[in-house]
Design a protein around this motif. Sequence first.
Motif, PDB file in Angstrom:
ATOM      1  N   PRO A  37      10.315  18.393   1.614  1.00  0.00           N
ATOM      2  CA  PRO A  37       9.844  19.554   2.209  1.00  0.00           C
ATOM      3  C   PRO A  37       8.883  19.289   3.429  1.00  0.00           C
ATOM      4  O   PRO A  37       8.238  20.368   3.926  1.00  0.00           O
ATOM      5  N   LEU A  43       2.117   8.693  10.516  1.00  0.00           N
ATOM      6  CA  LEU A  43       1.427   7.385   9.935  1.00  0.00           C
ATOM      7  C   LEU A  43       1.273   6.407  10.899  1.00  0.00           C
ATOM      8  O   LEU A  43       0.629   5.450  10.718  1.00  0.00           O
ATOM      9  N   ASP A  55     -18.362  17.177   9.463  1.00  0.00           N
ATOM     10  CA  ASP A  55     -18.480  16.960   7.915  1.00  0.00           C
ATOM     11  C   ASP A  55     -17.264  17.524   7.076  1.00  0.00           C
ATOM     12  O   ASP A  55     -17.189  18.125   6.246  1.00  0.00           O
ATOM     13  N   GLY A  56     -16.090  17.072   7.658  1.00  0.00           N
ATOM     14  CA  GLY A  56     -14.906  17.312   7.033  1.00  0.00           C
ATOM     15  C   GLY A  56     -14.305  18.581   7.334  1.00  0.00           C
ATOM     16  O   GLY A  56     -13.448  19.102   6.814  1.00  0.00           O
ATOM     17  N   VAL A  57     -15.067  19.682   8.003  1.00  0.00           N
ATOM     18  CA  VAL A  57     -14.669  20.889   8.447  1.00  0.00           C
ATOM     19  C   VAL A  57     -14.009  20.996   9.827  1.00  0.00           C
ATOM     20  O   VAL A  57     -14.705  20.660  10.713  1.00  0.00           O
ATOM     21  N   ARG A  58     -12.764  21.480   9.952  1.00  0.00           N
ATOM     22  CA  ARG A  58     -12.255  21.730  11.454  1.00  0.00           C
ATOM     23  C   ARG A  58     -12.733  22.870  11.962  1.00  0.00           C
ATOM     24  O   ARG A  58     -13.169  23.987  11.495  1.00  0.00           O
ATOM     25  N   ALA A 100     -17.459  14.983   4.680  1.00  0.00           N
ATOM     26  CA  ALA A 100     -16.393  14.140   5.248  1.00  0.00           C
ATOM     27  C   ALA A 100     -15.833  13.148   4.510  1.00  0.00           C
ATOM     28  O   ALA A 100     -14.807  12.609   4.631  1.00  0.00           O
ATOM     29  N   ALA A 126     -13.079  14.637   2.636  1.00  0.00           N
ATOM     30  CA  ALA A 126     -11.903  14.840   3.647  1.00  0.00           C
ATOM     31  C   ALA A 126     -11.294  13.726   3.941  1.00  0.00           C
ATOM     32  O   ALA A 126      -9.954  13.320   3.807  1.00  0.00           O
ATOM     33  N   ARG A 148      -7.203  12.599   2.862  1.00  0.00           N
ATOM     34  CA  ARG A 148      -6.214  12.216   3.993  1.00  0.00           C
ATOM     35  C   ARG A 148      -5.806  11.030   3.725  1.00  0.00           C
ATOM     36  O   ARG A 148      -4.644  10.421   4.034  1.00  0.00           O
ATOM     37  N   ARG A 165      -1.888   9.670   3.272  1.00  0.00           N
ATOM     38  CA  ARG A 165      -1.292   8.635   4.020  1.00  0.00           C
ATOM     39  C   ARG A 165      -0.828   7.584   2.899  1.00  0.00           C
ATOM     40  O   ARG A 165       0.296   7.077   3.283  1.00  0.00           O
ATOM     41  N   ARG A 196       2.471   8.691   1.356  1.00  0.00           N
ATOM     42  CA  ARG A 196       3.797   8.727   2.332  1.00  0.00           C
ATOM     43  C   ARG A 196       4.172   7.511   2.554  1.00  0.00           C
ATOM     44  O   ARG A 196       5.611   7.201   2.484  1.00  0.00           O
ATOM     45  N   GLY A 197       3.274   6.399   2.824  1.00  0.00           N
ATOM     46  CA  GLY A 197       3.425   5.112   2.880  1.00  0.00           C
ATOM     47  C   GLY A 197       4.455   4.525   1.767  1.00  0.00           C
ATOM     48  O   GLY A 197       5.366   3.772   1.779  1.00  0.00           O
ATOM     49  N   GLU A 217       6.064   6.296  -0.571  1.00  0.00           N
ATOM     50  CA  GLU A 217       7.481   6.670  -0.437  1.00  0.00           C
ATOM     51  C   GLU A 217       8.384   6.221   0.356  1.00  0.00           C
ATOM     52  O   GLU A 217       9.455   5.871   0.106  1.00  0.00           O
ATOM     53  N   ASP A 234      -8.870  23.893   1.099  1.00  0.00           N
ATOM     54  CA  ASP A 234      -8.892  24.767   2.220  1.00  0.00           C
ATOM     55  C   ASP A 234      -9.905  24.754   2.917  1.00  0.00           C
ATOM     56  O   ASP A 234     -10.117  25.089   4.078  1.00  0.00           O
ATOM     57  N   MET A 293     -11.437  22.448   4.122  1.00  0.00           N
ATOM     58  CA  MET A 293     -11.346  21.694   5.435  1.00  0.00           C
ATOM     59  C   MET A 293     -10.796  22.355   6.866  1.00  0.00           C
ATOM     60  O   MET A 293     -10.916  21.991   7.873  1.00  0.00           O
ATOM     61  N   ARG A 294     -10.113  23.518   6.297  1.00  0.00           N
ATOM     62  CA  ARG A 294      -9.776  24.373   7.592  1.00  0.00           C
ATOM     63  C   ARG A 294      -8.407  23.637   8.393  1.00  0.00           C
ATOM     64  O   ARG A 294      -8.520  23.860   9.517  1.00  0.00           O
ATOM     65  N   ASP A 295      -7.786  22.600   7.560  1.00  0.00           N
ATOM     66  CA  ASP A 295      -6.776  21.906   8.091  1.00  0.00           C
ATOM     67  C   ASP A 295      -5.339  22.505   7.781  1.00  0.00           C
ATOM     68  O   ASP A 295      -5.200  22.740   6.533  1.00  0.00           O
ATOM     69  N   LYS A 323      -2.771  22.163   7.813  1.00  0.00           N
ATOM     70  CA  LYS A 323      -1.541  21.115   7.154  1.00  0.00           C
ATOM     71  C   LYS A 323      -1.946  20.850   5.768  1.00  0.00           C
ATOM     72  O   LYS A 323      -1.093  20.253   5.062  1.00  0.00           O
ATOM     73  N   GLU A 353       4.187  22.758   0.859  1.00  0.00           N
ATOM     74  CA  GLU A 353       5.191  22.668  -0.267  1.00  0.00           C
ATOM     75  C   GLU A 353       5.333  21.467  -0.744  1.00  0.00           C
ATOM     76  O   GLU A 353       5.093  20.398  -0.139  1.00  0.00           O
ATOM     77  N   TRP A 354       5.651  21.208  -2.066  1.00  0.00           N
ATOM     78  CA  TRP A 354       5.503  19.986  -2.614  1.00  0.00           C
ATOM     79  C   TRP A 354       6.935  19.527  -2.893  1.00  0.00           C
ATOM     80  O   TRP A 354       7.982  20.388  -2.717  1.00  0.00           O
ATOM     81  N   ASP A 355       7.124  18.177  -3.200  1.00  0.00           N
ATOM     82  CA  ASP A 355       8.214  17.333  -3.333  1.00  0.00           C
ATOM     83  C   ASP A 355       8.679  17.787  -4.948  1.00  0.00           C
ATOM     84  O   ASP A 355       8.724  17.045  -5.726  1.00  0.00           O
TER      85      ASP A 355
END
Lengths: 356, 368
Positions: free
Chosen positions: A17, A26, A77-80, B41, B44, B48, B52, B55-56, B58, B103, B105-107, B109, B116-118
């Motif tokens: 997905p 990556l 600090d980790g927040v966008r 940080a 976060a 991340r 990574r 995914r590597g 996988e 949530d 982190m406001r990213d 992605k 959505e998960w595998d």
Amino acid sequence: MSATQPLLQLASRLVTPLLPEDYAELINPLWTTRGLRARVEQVTPETADSASLTLRPGPGWQGHRAGQFVRVGVDVDGVRHWRCYSLSSAPEQSGGRLRITVKAIPGGRVSQHLVHAITPGSVLELSQAQGEFTWPAAMPERALFITGGSGITPVMAMLQSAAARGTLPATTLLHYAPRTDEVILGPALRALAAAQPQLNLQLIHTREGGAHFHPAQLQGLCHDWRERATWSCGPEALLSAVEQHWQAADLAARLTVERFRARTATASADAQGGNIRFTRSGVQAAGAAQESILDRAEQAGLAPAHGCRMGICHGCTARLACGQVRDLRTGQVHGEADDLIQICVSAPAGDIEIEL
Amino acid sequence: MNTSHNTSPTAAMPYLNDEQAESFGRELDAIRERILASRGARDAAYIRRLIRTQRGLEVGSRALIYTGILAPPAFVLGAVGLGVAKILENMEIGHNVMHGQWDWMRDPKIHSSTWEWDNTCPADQWKRTHNHEHHTWTNVLGKDRDVGYGILRMSEQQKWQPFFLLNPINNALLALFFQWGVALHDSEMDQLRKTGTLKPESRAKLKGMWRKARKQVLKDYVLFPALAGPFFLPVLASNVAANLIRNLWSYMIIFCGHFPDGVHQFTEAQVQNETRGRWYLRQLLGSANIQGGPLMHVMSGNLSFQIEHHLFPDLPSNRYAEIAPQVQALCQRYGLPYNSAPLYRQFGTTLRKVFRLALPTRGEAALA
């Protein structure tokens, strides 16, 4: 392009997905197709509290016109956080790179980070260039720029762009800065003025005896200001003074201004309740201090998606368009435009707009 | 009868009076506040880096499976690697991201609204049954369908029926096809057995599920094997094995969360007008931890800290390890049980329950 289309489709099926770019990044975080990123290649201090960042944007970058700005997303600090910065480089001189010039605002989380903490190699989120603070298609015969502080950044790009193309008209630049050593992009400005005799550079140092903008001063430094296409960018006080003067002269149509501090709505810690505007439905309601936005929305006849009603399932998150909210569990006031908030445990802290 | 097993629902909530329950709740709130205030940080970077790495792993494992064409043992290694990658994605990443743990982190992605998960279960259906139903109504009979998932008898309070003689078999099938069990959960297929008909909304849910699931099937069981040409079958077998590894492991970890001996179940009457303090108490009494090292914690998606996860479902999972001793000390002070034991004990007592509850509880046979 059409030959790669089936390949891309196969790739998408293989990585579902997720998206192919989730794996491509990556290898290189700039290889995104949905969003856009840039790598910081160089951090150059400009003054004690400002710096220029040279950015290498990802392949999706569509270019810019001198004077435009970008939205920059940076993790602190980790927040966008997202902020708007004018590009201070001209497209003609870039070599595929961009430059933003940032002044560290006292207490400014993002600007302090960009000026003092960020290191080359860091990756930032980026938007495409936006804005109409640019040269018109047909260059004016004479131009006037009135800038203050970091408001020089888009103007620097415009001047350098026109100079590089050999189309710089007779131009007067009135630039206000507190002191001689606090002129952001000062050396580059002086060099440009030395190389371009049609550029009349007037630096006014307001804490070294120079006066803030006023009509008589303008008259003295640029007597034909009425005949010039004019651009102004800088602190709010400067912009409103300039706008007033141009309006009074009935010349507002000849003036283009750029405000570079976004509209922020910071509620005080004791703010209680406020009006709620539900932007999607157009419904308005008065919100109480201890009542959740979800309850209020339901009373107003809306039926927002929700789950547990106690802040644990995140089934009710909605986008905050404007204003701040109070977390009913902790009493903490928080929120920035575009935050996703849990409406079942949030009450308005002052007036808010929410996407429902 | 209630005295013979500690899994019985308790008539009134035990252990704490109203005042104690509220003060217990306030102390847990304080732990939550401390973590909220110190998120940053480092956290976060953790998620991340994990994404990574996953995914590597996988990509590497899928590549390794293809090298099995030249050296067959690579099929096995690749399948194990892919299984581990799927476990990490489903448990430490997907499950926790969908809880909203990241949530802040406001990213966009790495956000509960977009992840959505595998897995064959679509994220929106999972968030409804799991985040809302299960986490709000944890272990409340008749409310939390995770008690037996509609097909198993996992509590003495579930009335025995002859169907439950199949408990061991249904349990084994659920373990083998766990992702499909999860995928079908929101559609409430068990209604077919119980009432002879499906709920009106189930058809749309099944359609939604199949829209997601068919892409998963196409990827793992058709496209990746087809890319191996004549080696279709061994690649297919490797992918089946990887999904099986993920199914068995995640089944085991999840069953250890709420079914081991010592875990309490509750009646709807007990949770009426439940205060925040009593909600915390129910989450504590209704959950069980698995003891182990860092590898156990990350491979279980930190559900080895099921108690902490149920108290604070939206705190970042990497922080549960630091909260656990504080929660345990708090429980000691309030004289509350803290159900934590090694995997073999938690899973052993769970399996024993699967078998024992296949038969009617003593004293109940006459009713059945």
